[in-house]
Write a protein that holds these residues in place. Structure first.
Motif, PDB file in Angstrom:
ATOM      1  N   CYS A   2     -10.561 -63.134 -70.723  1.00 48.77           N
ATOM      2  CA  CYS A   2     -11.831 -63.294 -69.998  1.00 48.77           C
ATOM      3  C   CYS A   2     -12.615 -64.467 -70.569  1.00 48.77           C
ATOM      4  O   CYS A   2     -12.602 -64.698 -71.771  1.00 48.77           O
ATOM      5  CB  CYS A   2     -12.683 -62.031 -70.115  1.00 48.77           C
ATOM      6  N   CYS A   3     -13.315 -65.186 -69.697  1.00 51.98           N
ATOM      7  CA  CYS A   3     -14.141 -66.293 -70.184  1.00 51.98           C
ATOM      8  C   CYS A   3     -15.602 -66.139 -69.779  1.00 51.98           C
ATOM      9  O   CYS A   3     -16.442 -66.932 -70.204  1.00 51.98           O
ATOM     10  CB  CYS A   3     -13.593 -67.628 -69.702  1.00 51.98           C
ATOM     11  N   ASP A   4     -15.909 -65.123 -68.955  1.00 52.84           N
ATOM     12  CA  ASP A   4     -17.293 -64.905 -68.536  1.00 52.84           C
ATOM     13  C   ASP A   4     -17.431 -63.456 -68.080  1.00 52.84           C
ATOM     14  O   ASP A   4     -16.465 -62.858 -67.609  1.00 52.84           O
ATOM     15  CB  ASP A   4     -17.657 -65.858 -67.390  1.00 52.84           C
ATOM     16  N   ALA A   5     -18.636 -62.902 -68.235  1.00 50.68           N
ATOM     17  CA  ALA A   5     -18.877 -61.521 -67.821  1.00 50.68           C
ATOM     18  C   ALA A   5     -20.358 -61.316 -67.577  1.00 50.68           C
ATOM     19  O   ALA A   5     -21.195 -62.021 -68.144  1.00 50.68           O
ATOM     20  CB  ALA A   5     -18.381 -60.550 -68.892  1.00 50.68           C
ATOM     21  N   LEU A  15     -29.517 -59.173 -62.210  1.00 56.92           N
ATOM     22  CA  LEU A  15     -28.608 -59.471 -63.306  1.00 56.92           C
ATOM     23  C   LEU A  15     -29.188 -58.811 -64.558  1.00 56.92           C
ATOM     24  O   LEU A  15     -30.294 -59.136 -64.970  1.00 56.92           O
ATOM     25  CB  LEU A  15     -28.514 -60.992 -63.492  1.00 56.92           C
ATOM     26  N   LEU A  16     -28.463 -57.867 -65.139  1.00 60.29           N
ATOM     27  CA  LEU A  16     -28.962 -57.136 -66.309  1.00 60.29           C
ATOM     28  C   LEU A  16     -28.556 -57.803 -67.622  1.00 60.29           C
ATOM     29  O   LEU A  16     -29.313 -57.791 -68.578  1.00 60.29           O
ATOM     30  CB  LEU A  16     -28.460 -55.694 -66.291  1.00 60.29           C
ATOM     31  N   ALA A  17     -27.333 -58.346 -67.643  1.00 63.82           N
ATOM     32  CA  ALA A  17     -26.833 -58.981 -68.868  1.00 63.82           C
ATOM     33  C   ALA A  17     -25.713 -59.936 -68.494  1.00 63.82           C
ATOM     34  O   ALA A  17     -25.023 -59.726 -67.492  1.00 63.82           O
ATOM     35  CB  ALA A  17     -26.307 -57.924 -69.838  1.00 63.82           C
ATOM     36  N   SER A  18     -25.538 -60.990 -69.289  1.00 65.97           N
ATOM     37  CA  SER A  18     -24.433 -61.912 -69.040  1.00 65.97           C
ATOM     38  C   SER A  18     -24.043 -62.619 -70.323  1.00 65.97           C
ATOM     39  O   SER A  18     -24.823 -62.688 -71.275  1.00 65.97           O
ATOM     40  CB  SER A  18     -24.798 -62.938 -67.963  1.00 65.97           C
ATOM     41  N   TYR A  19     -22.837 -63.160 -70.317  1.00 66.44           N
ATOM     42  CA  TYR A  19     -22.335 -63.958 -71.426  1.00 66.44           C
ATOM     43  C   TYR A  19     -23.120 -65.272 -71.434  1.00 66.44           C
ATOM     44  O   TYR A  19     -23.132 -66.000 -70.439  1.00 66.44           O
ATOM     45  CB  TYR A  19     -20.838 -64.194 -71.223  1.00 66.44           C
ATOM     46  N   VAL A  97     -16.242 -59.736 -64.194  1.00 69.33           N
ATOM     47  CA  VAL A  97     -15.465 -60.402 -65.234  1.00 69.33           C
ATOM     48  C   VAL A  97     -14.717 -61.582 -64.618  1.00 69.33           C
ATOM     49  O   VAL A  97     -14.094 -61.433 -63.559  1.00 69.33           O
ATOM     50  CB  VAL A  97     -14.447 -59.422 -65.869  1.00 69.33           C
ATOM     51  N   VAL A  98     -14.774 -62.732 -65.265  1.00 65.66           N
ATOM     52  CA  VAL A  98     -14.053 -63.921 -64.819  1.00 65.66           C
ATOM     53  C   VAL A  98     -12.938 -64.192 -65.815  1.00 65.66           C
ATOM     54  O   VAL A  98     -13.170 -64.240 -67.028  1.00 65.66           O
ATOM     55  CB  VAL A  98     -14.992 -65.150 -64.737  1.00 65.66           C
ATOM     56  N   GLY A  99     -11.719 -64.364 -65.290  1.00 64.97           N
ATOM     57  CA  GLY A  99     -10.576 -64.635 -66.153  1.00 64.97           C
ATOM     58  C   GLY A  99     -10.491 -66.099 -66.540  1.00 64.97           C
ATOM     59  O   GLY A  99     -10.976 -66.978 -65.821  1.00 64.97           O
ATOM     60  N   GLN A 100      -9.869 -66.350 -67.669  1.00 62.63           N
ATOM     61  CA  GLN A 100      -9.605 -67.731 -68.063  1.00 62.63           C
ATOM     62  C   GLN A 100      -8.647 -68.349 -67.060  1.00 62.63           C
ATOM     63  O   GLN A 100      -7.899 -67.634 -66.387  1.00 62.63           O
ATOM     64  CB  GLN A 100      -8.989 -67.770 -69.463  1.00 62.63           C
TER      65      GLN A 100
END
Length: 130
Positions: A2-5, A15-19, A97-100
């Motif tokens: 994963c590269c982003d969440a 939006l409650l929380a993010s990377y 979730v965003v994958g690499q």
């Protein structure tokens, strides 16, 4: 993998929380509303969806299917290559979730589903103390 969440909610669309080093911190209320709307979901297959300003194709939509509660997307039209995106429902919030680059949608979906299980269990344990 994963590269982003991000963690989002639908009431209100927020939006409650993010990377902090990813792009999902740019998710708008309108994007969240469209992503999580229960009505008119079939048109998402035709029109696609935008997440944090990035156009995505809807691959599989089981977000509101009991026992699955996941959605698979893929970013499109980017010079850096497409990326798999999975959304999974956890009670009243959703994990995005965003994958690499190079990560396939199937393994990413499995990882997101697994992460959601950990979060659900943590919520249950926390609530048991009250």
């Amino acid at each position: 993998m994963c590269c982003d969440a991000a963690i989002i909610t639908n009431s209100p669309p927020w939006l409650l929380a993010s990377y902090p080093e990813g792009n999902l911190f740019q998710l708008t209320q309108e994007e969240i509303q469209i992503l999580l709307a229960r009505e008119g979901r079939e048109k998402l297959f035709l029109q696609g969806i935008t997440l944090a300003g990035t156009k995505c194709l809807l691959i599989r939509d089981n977000l509101y299917t009991e026992g699955n509660n996941t959605m698979d997307l893929r970013t499109k039209g980017q010079s850096r290559g497409s990326q798999a995106v999975t959304v999974v429902q956890i009670e009243s919030v959703y994990l995005v979730v965003v994958g690499q680059k190079g990560t396939e949608g199937g393994p990413l979906n499995l990882k997101a589903f697994e992460m959601a299980g950990y979060i659900r269990e943590a919520i249950r344990q926390h609530m048991a103390h009250f």
